[in-house]
Design a protein around this motif. Structure first.
Motif, PDB file in Angstrom:
ATOM      1  N   SER A 160      17.607 130.311  57.696  1.00 29.36           N
ATOM      2  CA  SER A 160      18.671 129.707  58.053  1.00 29.36           C
ATOM      3  C   SER A 160      20.215 130.442  58.095  1.00 29.36           C
ATOM      4  O   SER A 160      21.102 130.101  58.727  1.00 29.36           O
ATOM      5  CB  SER A 160      19.226 128.423  57.084  1.00 29.36           C
ATOM      6  N   GLY A 161      20.215 131.546  57.190  1.00 30.76           N
ATOM      7  CA  GLY A 161      21.182 132.078  56.788  1.00 30.76           C
ATOM      8  C   GLY A 161      22.153 131.742  55.943  1.00 30.76           C
ATOM      9  O   GLY A 161      23.290 132.399  55.595  1.00 30.76           O
ATOM     10  N   PHE A 162      21.722 130.432  55.235  1.00 27.84           N
ATOM     11  CA  PHE A 162      22.806 130.033  54.319  1.00 27.84           C
ATOM     12  C   PHE A 162      22.120 130.205  53.043  1.00 27.84           C
ATOM     13  O   PHE A 162      21.092 130.745  52.874  1.00 27.84           O
ATOM     14  CB  PHE A 162      22.414 128.342  54.584  1.00 27.84           C
ATOM     15  N   ARG A 163      22.968 129.691  51.979  1.00 23.91           N
ATOM     16  CA  ARG A 163      22.660 129.826  50.496  1.00 23.91           C
ATOM     17  C   ARG A 163      22.345 128.545  49.909  1.00 23.91           C
ATOM     18  O   ARG A 163      23.507 127.605  50.025  1.00 23.91           O
ATOM     19  CB  ARG A 163      23.724 130.898  49.926  1.00 23.91           C
ATOM     20  N   VAL A 164      21.382 128.621  49.192  1.00 21.98           N
ATOM     21  CA  VAL A 164      21.242 127.232  48.352  1.00 21.98           C
ATOM     22  C   VAL A 164      22.383 126.875  47.182  1.00 21.98           C
ATOM     23  O   VAL A 164      22.759 127.966  46.704  1.00 21.98           O
ATOM     24  CB  VAL A 164      19.977 127.069  47.530  1.00 21.98           C
ATOM     25  N   GLY A 165      22.758 125.827  47.233  1.00 23.92           N
ATOM     26  CA  GLY A 165      23.778 125.473  46.311  1.00 23.92           C
ATOM     27  C   GLY A 165      25.051 125.544  46.765  1.00 23.92           C
ATOM     28  O   GLY A 165      26.126 124.837  46.573  1.00 23.92           O
ATOM     29  N   GLY A 166      25.478 126.460  47.775  1.00 23.24           N
ATOM     30  CA  GLY A 166      26.805 126.432  48.366  1.00 23.24           C
ATOM     31  C   GLY A 166      26.586 125.707  49.821  1.00 23.24           C
ATOM     32  O   GLY A 166      27.644 124.981  50.026  1.00 23.24           O
ATOM     33  N   ASP A 167      25.943 126.309  50.340  1.00 19.79           N
ATOM     34  CA  ASP A 167      25.671 125.816  52.106  1.00 19.79           C
ATOM     35  C   ASP A 167      24.602 124.555  51.992  1.00 19.79           C
ATOM     36  O   ASP A 167      24.874 123.642  53.133  1.00 19.79           O
ATOM     37  CB  ASP A 167      25.252 127.001  52.846  1.00 19.79           C
ATOM     38  N   PHE A 168      23.774 124.537  51.290  1.00 26.20           N
ATOM     39  CA  PHE A 168      22.777 123.399  51.407  1.00 26.20           C
ATOM     40  C   PHE A 168      22.125 123.102  50.051  1.00 26.20           C
ATOM     41  O   PHE A 168      22.089 124.054  49.292  1.00 26.20           O
ATOM     42  CB  PHE A 168      21.660 123.413  52.518  1.00 26.20           C
ATOM     43  N   GLY A 169      21.596 121.858  49.919  1.00 25.97           N
ATOM     44  CA  GLY A 169      21.153 121.615  48.651  1.00 25.97           C
ATOM     45  C   GLY A 169      19.427 121.506  48.950  1.00 25.97           C
ATOM     46  O   GLY A 169      18.730 121.363  49.686  1.00 25.97           O
ATOM     47  N   LEU A 170      18.853 121.987  47.735  1.00 23.76           N
ATOM     48  CA  LEU A 170      17.513 122.427  47.527  1.00 23.76           C
ATOM     49  C   LEU A 170      16.825 121.412  46.372  1.00 23.76           C
ATOM     50  O   LEU A 170      17.255 121.602  45.287  1.00 23.76           O
ATOM     51  CB  LEU A 170      16.870 123.530  47.487  1.00 23.76           C
ATOM     52  N   VAL A 171      15.975 120.343  46.368  1.00 16.68           N
ATOM     53  CA  VAL A 171      15.615 119.584  45.381  1.00 16.68           C
ATOM     54  C   VAL A 171      14.000 119.254  45.343  1.00 16.68           C
ATOM     55  O   VAL A 171      13.350 119.372  46.505  1.00 16.68           O
ATOM     56  CB  VAL A 171      16.433 118.174  45.857  1.00 16.68           C
TER      57      VAL A 171
END
Length: 259
Positions: A160-171
């Motif tokens: 994705s090029g995103f970062r967990v916690g800032g750009d998207f959430g991982l649960v």
């Protein structure tokens, strides 16, 4: 236009009408996936069932699945008819249009009794390629220790090029499913939920509480939740094995086990 699922607040989804502004992609149309699709649709979310197998997708669109009881099939057909639920084989497009992504890909056991994560890895790559900023990814199947934060997180971030916690959430919030289960029994189960950060944990708990009729327990971190889930599975299997052994003993000595 819905707000970011990563920053969702209880008052933003406290009615069926408000939940209808949010789209949920269910990745994997097996038993866990379809049952969760029903629960999210019951709560009012717009649901997209996603599966790589077009035959499975076509069945869902007809309200059919081998594990569904008649009343659940009728409910599924109604959701499809009203547009609350749809199905597709296009993971990337579905994810790109979704606020919440529930990964329900069942893990496989190979001939050497080892867990095969290849299907999960492929699904996560496709999810990552379509992921949009502010989305919440929820892993709803049991994984091995460290798999969520190591394997799944790495694939999602790299694709994705995103970062967990800032750009998207991982649960992480798995459910153990048996053939006797229904959407209602899943909703009534006590559920554990853990995330990589406090913001994602709060958002996921808020969302899951809309489909759960029982307690949603927050774990301090994902590894704790992974271990707790594995311990629960071991406990259930050991209890089942012990019950079988005791029943055999009673049979040998002429005692009615149930009595």
């Amino acid at each position: 236009m819905s707000s970011s699922a990563l920053n969702i607040k209880p008052e933003e989804i406290d009615t069926v009408e408000k939940r209808g502004k949010y789209a949920v992609s269910i990745i994997g149309c097996g038993q866990i996936g379809v049952f969760h699709a029903c629960l999210f649709a019951d709560a009012g979310f717009k649901v997209k069932c996603v599966d790589a197998d077009q035959t499975v997708v076509n069945s869902i669109l007809r309200g059919k699945a081998p594990f569904l009881r008649c009343e659940i099939e009728l409910k599924l057909k109604n959701y499809v008819k009203t547009g609350l639920l749809s199905a597709t084989a296009d993971v990337r497009t579905a994810v790109s249009q979704s606020d919440i992504i529930a990964i329900t890909i069942p893990l496989q056991i190979d001939e050497k009794k080892k867990v095969d994560y290849s299907n999960m890895e492929n699904a996560c790559r496709k999810v990552g390629s379509g992921l949009r900023r502010g989305a919440l990814v929820i892993v709803m199947v049991t994984t091995g220790l460290g798999v969520t934060e190591d394997l799944i997180k790495e694939i999602l971030e790299n694709t994705s090029g995103f970062r967990v916690g800032g750009d998207f959430g991982l649960v992480y919030s798995p459910i153990r499913v048996s053939n006797a289960y229904t959407p209602e029994t899943i909703a009534n189960q006590e559920r554990i939920v853990a995330a990589t950060d406090k913001n994602s944990l709060s958002a996921a708990s808020t969302i899951l509480e809309t489909i759960a009729k029982s307690v949603v327990k927050k774990a301090g971190n994902i590894k704790t939740a992974e271990v707790a889930t594995l311990f629960e599975a071991v406990e259930q299997d050991v209890n089942s094995a012990l019950a079988n052994e005791l029943a055999l003993l009673c049979e040998r000595v002429g005692v009615d086990y149930l009595e």
